[in-house]
Scaffold this motif. Structure first.
Motif, short mmCIF file in Angstrom:
data_model
loop_
_atom_site.label_atom_id
_atom_site.label_comp_id
_atom_site.label_asym_id
_atom_site.label_seq_id
_atom_site.Cartn_x
_atom_site.Cartn_y
_atom_site.Cartn_z
N HIS A 68 1.03 -1.15 -0.06
CA HIS A 68 -0.28 -0.26 0.48
C HIS A 68 0.66 1.15 -0.27
O HIS A 68 2.04 1.47 0.91
N PRO A 69 1.09 2.05 -1.05
CA PRO A 69 -0.06 2.04 -2.05
C PRO A 69 1.05 1.96 -3.68
O PRO A 69 0.30 2.07 -4.60
N HIS A 76 -4.41 4.31 -7.46
CA HIS A 76 -5.41 4.68 -6.75
C HIS A 76 -6.00 5.27 -7.60
O HIS A 76 -6.26 5.48 -9.13
N SER A 115 -9.09 5.51 2.14
CA SER A 115 -9.35 4.17 1.86
C SER A 115 -10.44 3.25 2.27
O SER A 115 -11.05 3.89 2.64
N GLY A 119 -8.51 -0.86 2.40
CA GLY A 119 -7.63 -0.76 2.84
C GLY A 119 -7.05 -0.35 0.99
O GLY A 119 -6.25 0.83 0.65
N PRO A 121 -6.80 2.57 -1.96
CA PRO A 121 -6.30 4.50 -1.55
C PRO A 121 -7.36 4.99 -2.87
O PRO A 121 -7.34 4.67 -3.79
#
Length: 127
Positions: A68-69, A76, A115, A119, A121
């Motif tokens: 992440h990320p 994202h 998020s 989770g 993004p």
């Protein structure tokens, strides 16, 4: 050739939790909802105001995001909003953690990240 993005597809770990997040918290409208028995999978089509869509999928035991990320692939998903500060406040009032607002050094526009329940993004970007 290409005109615009039609949809982004998201695979979630808990369909009902993610459906609630995207419809009740983010306010997206349901276009269609289907349960595919042969795949033990939901497919939820959600409308964005500009005509774009998010496809929300569930599958039994999907693998976790590698990091992440900065995992290879989609980094994202960004949403244009009229006021980053106002949407940040609205999300925080609903218990969603949102990063501090930053200013894009190239465009001068405000942006921030939060998020989804898995989770993934998500970004808010000033119109």
């Amino acid at each position: 050739m290409l005109k615009r993005i039609h949809h982004a597809a998201i695979i979630c770990s808990d369909y009902h939790r993610s459906k609630s997040f995207y419809t009740e918290i983010l306010g997206l409208t349901i276009i269609a909802e289907n349960y595919r028995v042969e795949r033990q999978s939901y497919k939820l089509d959600l409308a964005l105001p500009d005509g774009g869509q998010i496809e929300l999928f569930s599958f039994p035991a999907p693998p976790s995001r590698p990091s992440h990320p900065e995992a290879r692939g989609l980094r994202h998903l960004a949403f244009v909003v009229e006021s980053v500060a106002q949407v940040k406040q609205t999300l925080e009032e609903q218990g969603i953690a949102v990063e501090a607002i930053r200013i894009d050094e190239y465009t001068g526009k405000a942006f921030t990240f939060f998020s989804d329940p898995d989770g993934l993004p998500l970004e808010l970007y000033q119109a």
